[in-house]
Write a protein that holds these residues in place. Structure first.
Motif, short mmCIF file in Angstrom:
data_model
loop_
_atom_site.label_atom_id
_atom_site.label_comp_id
_atom_site.label_asym_id
_atom_site.label_seq_id
_atom_site.Cartn_x
_atom_site.Cartn_y
_atom_site.Cartn_z
N LYS A 197 -6.01 1.63 -2.40
CA LYS A 197 -5.50 1.15 -1.16
C LYS A 197 -4.30 0.36 -1.22
CE LYS A 197 -9.41 2.18 2.00
NZ LYS A 197 -10.42 1.46 3.11
N TRP A 239 -9.59 4.27 -1.17
CA TRP A 239 -8.36 5.15 -0.81
C TRP A 239 -8.27 5.47 0.61
CZ3 TRP A 239 -12.83 7.21 -3.04
CH2 TRP A 239 -13.34 8.46 -2.10
N SER A 240 -7.08 5.75 1.13
CA SER A 240 -6.74 5.99 2.26
C SER A 240 -6.03 7.49 2.44
CB SER A 240 -5.65 5.10 3.04
OG SER A 240 -5.43 5.53 4.27
N SER A 241 -6.34 8.33 2.86
CA SER A 241 -6.02 9.73 2.86
C SER A 241 -4.79 9.66 3.90
CB SER A 241 -6.82 10.74 3.36
OG SER A 241 -7.47 10.64 4.61
N GLY A 268 -11.08 9.11 3.70
CA GLY A 268 -10.96 7.93 2.91
C GLY A 268 -12.22 7.56 2.33
N ASN A 272 0.99 -1.13 -0.03
CA ASN A 272 0.24 -0.18 0.05
C ASN A 272 1.07 1.24 -0.16
OD1 ASN A 272 0.65 0.69 2.69
ND2 ASN A 272 -0.67 -0.58 3.39
N GLU A 328 -11.24 9.91 8.02
CA GLU A 328 -10.47 9.00 8.41
C GLU A 328 -9.06 9.58 9.45
OE1 GLU A 328 -7.68 5.63 6.01
OE2 GLU A 328 -7.98 7.78 5.17
N ASP A 372 -2.66 7.20 4.64
CA ASP A 372 -1.41 6.44 3.69
C ASP A 372 -0.83 7.32 2.79
OD1 ASP A 372 -1.97 4.14 5.05
OD2 ASP A 372 -2.70 2.98 3.60
#
Length: 460
Positions: free
Chosen positions: A130, A151-153, A198, A81, A211, A155
């Motif tokens: 992700k 998605w992950s803000s 996210g 990721n 998130e 990460d």
């Protein structure tokens, strides 16, 4: 609904005028007063320390896919990721610094990563997925099957920090970093209120959610600040609450999990990364003294996180170095919390279930505490973890608190974390702000460039 993010006109004013930490002073007095005079460990690596670093780099060598240039997040499991990609970039910095690789190999490895970032498929909303396959570089789910998860803000924020450090050390690659990041749609990452969001994608439907948690949001916000995007609400400590453990005050996320559906564990990782990468300073701070920290609130919070773990040894004679980590078998990943769900020293999975038998003395956390706090306790921790490795595979996740047995899972996060700690020992804080004009500045200043991706305004 979304608007372009506010330009950073002066980050110093944001903090000193109270924009970032407004409303924090009440309830923070005891935490600030608890701040100790910190002394870290500095200097060229010893022969033993270089050997430790080489063991960690062995993991990277074993798990690099030569087609994509990506590194497996877990030993022999072909996915990664964006936070793991940040881990790899930092490991690569260390490998070059310690001369484990040549300048040519460094160039080849970094070029492959930047090529991936400039060509990788983006999701439905124009942001990175992700999870990606390290074999073919396509979007996959957690099982490694083709698919888009969302998605992950958080990460992405961590990756932005690592990319900033890449540019600072390798300015010749700055253009290619900027071109990759300019592809992303920041409208989906930072809301008009300055919150990090996210998203999950299920059957083509997008579900957005706030998130992050206290500590993680403040850390990853630095990545967005480097891109002149101010996630104001993510940088606010409010809402927070205070719990006292062994006579030491600890701040924890004050959001009600019944309303926000957020797990709120307090653990070491974000505070350690803030120390290693920023020395608990403001992002534009160029001072080099490790004893002075211009972000005094986060510095005090980090000291509380460390001192409570040290106090558990002093009072209960239990070695403690708590982070998040992989475990063999279900639930596969846990947070070893200093405090969560109203309880000290609880180990929790993502679903909120408790797994106290899975608590580790984390190899990564022990190394990072050791370089950031020069104390008798961190010496004891290093004695406890310094043999937790396979010389042909890398460092293990840690030692179980209950039984002393090894958790023999091996991950990129742990091995890159060891390298990051030793790189800090050799060089001091990793992020060094620069005033160099970059490719992105040209794009931002051009009246012909209209990204429509909620980047900074084009006038300053």
């Amino acid at each position: 609904m979304l608007k372009k993010a506010v330009i950073v006109t002066t980050l110093l004013c944001l903090t000193s005028c109270g924009v970032v930490y407004q409303g924090v002073q009440s309830g923070m007095t005891s935490v600030n007063e608890s701040q100790m005079l910190r002394q870290g460990r500095y200097g060229s690596l010893t022969e033993q320390e270089l050997e430790w670093a080489q063991i960690a780099w062995t993991y990277v060598e074993n798990n690099t896919n030569l087609t994509t240039g990506l590194v497996n997040a877990i030993d022999n499991y072909p996915t990664t990721n964006l936070s793991n990609l940040a881990d790899y970039l930092i490991a690569l910095m260390a490998a070059r610094e310690f001369e484990f690789i040549t300048s040519k190999e460094h160039d080849e490895r970094l070029t492959m990563v930047l090529t991936f970032l400039n060509e990788m498929p983006l999701g439905l909303t124009g942001v990175p997925n992700k999870v990606y396959s390290t074999v073919h570089g396509q979007m996959v789910d957690y099982g490694g099957q083709p698919g888009e998860l969302g998605w992950s803000s958080i990460d992405i924020g961590r990756l932005l920090i690592a990319l900033a450090m890449v540019k600072q050390r390798n300015p010749e690659f700055s253009e290619y970093v900027d071109k990759a990041v300019l592809r992303w749609n920041f409208c989906e990452l930072v809301t008009e209120e300055g919150e990090l969001y996210g998203g999950a994608i299920n059957n083509g439907n997008v579900f957005r959610y706030k998130e992050g948690r206290l500590g993680i949001e403040e850390y990853t916000a630095y990545g967005y600040l480097d891109w002149q995007i101010v996630p104001e609400k993510a940088m606010l400590l409010d809402p927070y609450e205070v719990v006292t453990i062994n006579g030491i005050d600890l701040l924890f996320d004050g959001r009600d999990p019944r309303d926000y559906d957020v797990l709120r564990p307090v653990y070491s990782t974000p505070y350690l990364l803030l120390g290693l990468e920023f020395n608990w300073d403001k992002i534009d701070d160029r001072q080099s003294s490790d004893a002075k920290h211009t972000n005094q609130v986060l510095s005090a919070m980090a000291d509380s996180v460390y001192r409570i773990q040290e106090s558990r040894w002093d009072i209960d004679r239990i070695y403690t170095a708590r982070g998040e980590h992989v475990v063999t078998g279900e639930p596969y990943f846990v947070y070893d919390s200093i405090y969560a769900l109203g309880t000290p020293w609880i180990t929790v999975a993502e679903d909120g279930s408790d797994h106290d038998e899975k608590a580790l003395v984390s190899t990564r956390v022990a190394f990072q505490m050791w370089v950031l706090w020069k104390t008798d306790y961190t010496n004891r921790l290093m004695t406890l973890v310094r043999e937790l490795y396979d010389p042909d595979r890398g460092w293990y996740e840690g030692r179980y608190e209950l039984t002393s047995s090894y958790e023999k899972s091996i991950s990129l996060q742990t091995n890159a974390g060891v390298l990051e700690a030793l790189l800090y020992k050799a060089n001091g804080k990793l992020y060094q702000p620069t005033k160099e004009r970059e490719y992105r500045d040209v794009q931002f200043d051009s009246r012909f460039y209209h990204p429509q991706k909620c980047m900074v305004e084009t006038f300053r």
